[in-house]
Structures are given as C-alpha cells and as structure tokens.
Motif scaffolding. Structure first.
Motif, PDB file in Angstrom:
ATOM      1  N   CYS A 181     -66.121 -35.740  -7.701  1.00  0.00           N
ATOM      2  CA  CYS A 181     -67.319 -35.765  -6.849  1.00  0.00           C
ATOM      3  C   CYS A 181     -67.158 -34.797  -5.677  1.00  0.00           C
ATOM      4  O   CYS A 181     -68.123 -34.129  -5.287  1.00  0.00           O
ATOM      5  CB  CYS A 181     -67.595 -37.179  -6.337  1.00  0.00           C
ATOM      6  SG  CYS A 181     -68.315 -38.263  -7.590  1.00  0.00           S
ATOM      7  N   VAL A 182     -65.939 -34.694  -5.116  1.00  0.00           N
ATOM      8  CA  VAL A 182     -65.702 -33.738  -4.029  1.00  0.00           C
ATOM      9  C   VAL A 182     -65.923 -32.314  -4.547  1.00  0.00           C
ATOM     10  O   VAL A 182     -66.596 -31.502  -3.899  1.00  0.00           O
ATOM     11  CB  VAL A 182     -64.268 -33.889  -3.459  1.00  0.00           C
ATOM     12  CG1 VAL A 182     -63.942 -32.748  -2.495  1.00  0.00           C
ATOM     13  CG2 VAL A 182     -64.120 -35.233  -2.748  1.00  0.00           C
ATOM     14  N   VAL A 183     -65.392 -32.009  -5.735  1.00  0.00           N
ATOM     15  CA  VAL A 183     -65.584 -30.668  -6.303  1.00  0.00           C
ATOM     16  C   VAL A 183     -67.077 -30.392  -6.520  1.00  0.00           C
ATOM     17  O   VAL A 183     -67.577 -29.311  -6.185  1.00  0.00           O
ATOM     18  CB  VAL A 183     -64.799 -30.513  -7.632  1.00  0.00           C
ATOM     19  CG1 VAL A 183     -65.103 -29.168  -8.289  1.00  0.00           C
ATOM     20  CG2 VAL A 183     -63.303 -30.649  -7.390  1.00  0.00           C
ATOM     21  N   LEU A 184     -67.807 -31.380  -7.053  1.00  0.00           N
ATOM     22  CA  LEU A 184     -69.251 -31.200  -7.281  1.00  0.00           C
ATOM     23  C   LEU A 184     -69.997 -30.955  -5.973  1.00  0.00           C
ATOM     24  O   LEU A 184     -70.897 -30.113  -5.909  1.00  0.00           O
ATOM     25  CB  LEU A 184     -69.834 -32.430  -7.995  1.00  0.00           C
ATOM     26  CG  LEU A 184     -69.464 -32.612  -9.468  1.00  0.00           C
ATOM     27  CD1 LEU A 184     -69.889 -33.989  -9.972  1.00  0.00           C
ATOM     28  CD2 LEU A 184     -70.105 -31.524 -10.333  1.00  0.00           C
ATOM     29  N   CYS A 185     -69.616 -31.672  -4.915  1.00  0.00           N
ATOM     30  CA  CYS A 185     -70.271 -31.499  -3.606  1.00  0.00           C
ATOM     31  C   CYS A 185     -69.946 -30.127  -3.016  1.00  0.00           C
ATOM     32  O   CYS A 185     -70.825 -29.478  -2.439  1.00  0.00           O
ATOM     33  CB  CYS A 185     -69.835 -32.586  -2.625  1.00  0.00           C
ATOM     34  SG  CYS A 185     -70.469 -34.200  -3.034  1.00  0.00           S
ATOM     35  N   LEU A 186     -68.682 -29.686  -3.151  1.00  0.00           N
ATOM     36  CA  LEU A 186     -68.298 -28.358  -2.650  1.00  0.00           C
ATOM     37  C   LEU A 186     -69.077 -27.279  -3.395  1.00  0.00           C
ATOM     38  O   LEU A 186     -69.603 -26.338  -2.798  1.00  0.00           O
ATOM     39  CB  LEU A 186     -66.792 -28.130  -2.822  1.00  0.00           C
ATOM     40  CG  LEU A 186     -65.870 -28.970  -1.940  1.00  0.00           C
ATOM     41  CD1 LEU A 186     -64.428 -28.838  -2.393  1.00  0.00           C
ATOM     42  CD2 LEU A 186     -66.007 -28.556  -0.473  1.00  0.00           C
TER      43      LEU A 186
END
Ligand SMILES: [Zn+2]
Ligand SMILES: [Zn+2]
Length: 346
Positions: A181-186
């Motif tokens: 989810c962090v990668v998707l948000c970045l």
C-alpha cells in the motif's frame, strides 16, 4: 452467530457465540461482508505476548472490515438497514487531550475493533459499532475494496508523517500488504524511484507490479550496498514496514543526512538496538506510526476514483469455516499469499 476465535498460539476455532446487540442509541448492528487478516491479527496467532503484554485469549480479531447495515439504534440518522459501509475500527472518546488535539488515534480511552481487551472484532458474522465509525460506500465499490481502505489508510497516514512531498528516491523495506500500500501511494504521488526489499519472492514481484523500480532480497544479497550503488547519496525517505530489527539498521544506512525514517512495521521484540553514531551524524528523524488518523475517507476516495487499485492485493479469499487454514497460509506465507481475507458470502 459464527465467530472465528483465536484460543491460543496457533489455535483457530469456529465457535458459536452470542450475537452482539445494539446498546447505545447511536449503535449500528452490522453484518460482516469481508474481513481482512492483518499482520496484527497474526501476532496473536504467532505469539502470546504483543508489545510487552500477554494476549488475553480467547480473541476475536479483525479490524479490516466491510459490512452491511442490519439494524440501527434509535438515534441513528445517516444509516439504514441494507446500506453498504466501510469501517473505521478505532473508537475514540472525543473529549480527552489527544482527541481535542486532533489525535483521536492516540485517544486516552481508545477502543479498537478486534484488539484483545478492547472490543471483539470483525472476524465474526455480526459486529456493533457507533454510527460515526461507518462510512457509506458507492455501489460500484466491491466489499473487498472497501475492506482494503483500512490498510490503505495506514499507508496514507505514514506518508503524511514521512513527508507529504517525498524526494526522488525512496526505499520501502518489507512489502507485505501495508508495504505494498505504501508503494501504491508513492506511485500515485508521482514517485518513480522506489527501492523495495522483502524476503518473499511473491511480495517482491507484487512490489514491482505496484510500481517499485528495483527489488532485492536481504536473505540473498547486500541490499544496502546494491541500493547505494544505484543512488550513492542515499534515500530521501525510508519506510520500514517489516518489523525486522535488521531492516531498521538498513534504513539507517540507506537514509540521506537529514532524512526521515518512518517505522510502520511492528517488531515482535520488545526492544531493538541501532547504531547511534550513524543516526546522530546523519541527524535522522524517526517517525513512529500508530495505525492512522482519519485517513479512511481519503483511502475510499482514492479507491473510488481509481487512483489506486487495491483489489489485486487480496490474493486469497476464504470462507469463514476455512479460517484455521487461512491463518496457517498467512503465517507460513504459503501459496504466494499477499493479503488474505475471510469473505462471509462464501
Ligand atoms: Zn491492520
Ligand atoms: Zn479521547
């Protein structure tokens, strides 16, 4: 009603328990649609102590929940039976110093859905929550997507702490569901130089699909050296999402002077050590993440607007009766599992 009960380390039982009932006038009785299995639910399955406290079994976990409204209390105005909702799992008092300072997630008398000793969770057919904890979802959104808004909200909160305007090179250490989810948000924020590490091949592949530029396995390679070979000045921000103390040390090696390290992962250890000299010379800021603060609505908007696709992260859906197997699959990271969920319609 049927509930998925953790009765000890490695023990999951399907039990018949009393259905919760509406107590307060603003309570809503919900029929669970989908409940995700979170890393924190897994803690109570893997270990009988979490954060220095003994786990008070039996536990009904589950805080990543989408549901249908079954019945409403007398003071409920926005919800009707049949409404589809996403759930804010944190019940705060609204009056303490933290709540008044805009920090309901560190409320002095917080109750968290599915947290042992607080409130039975959504890994059950029914759950009761105050109306203010429910967000209606549009018809086009699936119950699985609505469930995923909660883990996505953790990533959004972490990004807010780790820098709203992230620099060009960012590392994400650990790409389980929250790391992904962090990668998707970045990626959605326009960051292209994302370096990730994980010990699972399936998770590393998923991170590349989510938008990472490079992935490495700390069991097989010197990930710090390989990332710094590509970016000799270091990372502008590092998100630690594995809970592994070795990754905290890697984060310290990877970060630029003056950079921020955001700690999202929950270590099984009560204490961890780190090289103070490096951290001091670089003047590193450490941000500790406590769940999330009012990010659920934004998560739902990002999913609804198709800015972020979370549905593919749910690699495994299980019927409630399959829950013992589901916990095993997640704990042992079998079958290339990313996020597993219990779907009460199965
Ligand atoms: Zn969670
Ligand atoms: Zn409070």
């Amino acid at each position: 009603m049927k509930a998925i009960v953790l009765s000890g380390v490695g023990r999951v039982e399907i039990r018949e328990v009393p259905r919760p009932s509406i107590q307060a006038a603003d309570d809503v009785l919900l029929r669970t649609a989908v409940a995700g299995l979170c890393g924190s639910d897994l803690h109570y399955y893997i270990a009988d102590r979490v954060g220095g406290e003994a786990v008070p079994y039996p536990v009904i976990g589950g805080h990543e929940v989408s549901a249908l409204v079954e019945a409403v209390g007398s003071a409920v105005t926005r919800m009707r039976p049949g409404d589809r909702v996403a759930v804010e799992p944190s019940i705060s008092c609204g009056t303490c110093d933290q709540c008044r300072a805009g920090r309901p997630h560190t409320c002095r008398s917080i109750k968290f859905l599915g947290h042992p000793g607080d409130k039975d969770g959504g890994l059950a057919e029914f759950v009761v929550l105050p109306e203010r904890n429910l967000l209606p979802i549009p018809d086009a959104m699936t119950m699985t997507e609505a469930m995923m808004a909660e883990p996505l909200s953790i990533a959004l909160h972490a990004l807010r702490l780790g820098g709203a305007n992230p620099g060009p090179a960012i590392a994400v250490l650990g790409t389980g569901p929250i790391g992904l989810c962090v990668v998707l948000c970045l990626q959605a924020a326009g960051v292209r130089d994302i370096y990730v590490t994980d010990k699972s091949e399936a998770r590393a592949q998923a991170a590349l699909k989510a938008g990472a530029a490079w992935s490495g396995n700390p069991d097989r390679q010197d990930v710090v050296r390989e990332i710094l070979d590509r970016r000799p000045l270091g990372m502008d921000a590092v998100y630690e999402v594995s809970g592994d103390p070795a990754a905290v040390e890697q984060a310290i090696q990877l970060i630029k002077p003056g950079g921020r390290i955001t700690l999202i992962g929950i270590p099984l250890e009560e204490r961890i050590a780190y090289p103070t000299a490096v951290a001091r010379r670089k003047e590193i800021a450490f941000y500790n993440v406590r769940r999330q603060n009012r990010c659920l609505e934004r998560a739902l908007l990002l999913i609804e607007g198709k800015h972020i696709d979370v549905s593919w992260l749910v690699s495994h859906a299980f019927a409630p009766d399959e829950a013992p197997h589901a916990f095993k699959v997640v704990a042992e990271r079998r079958d290339g599992v990313l996020k597993a969920a219990v779907d009460f319609s199965l």
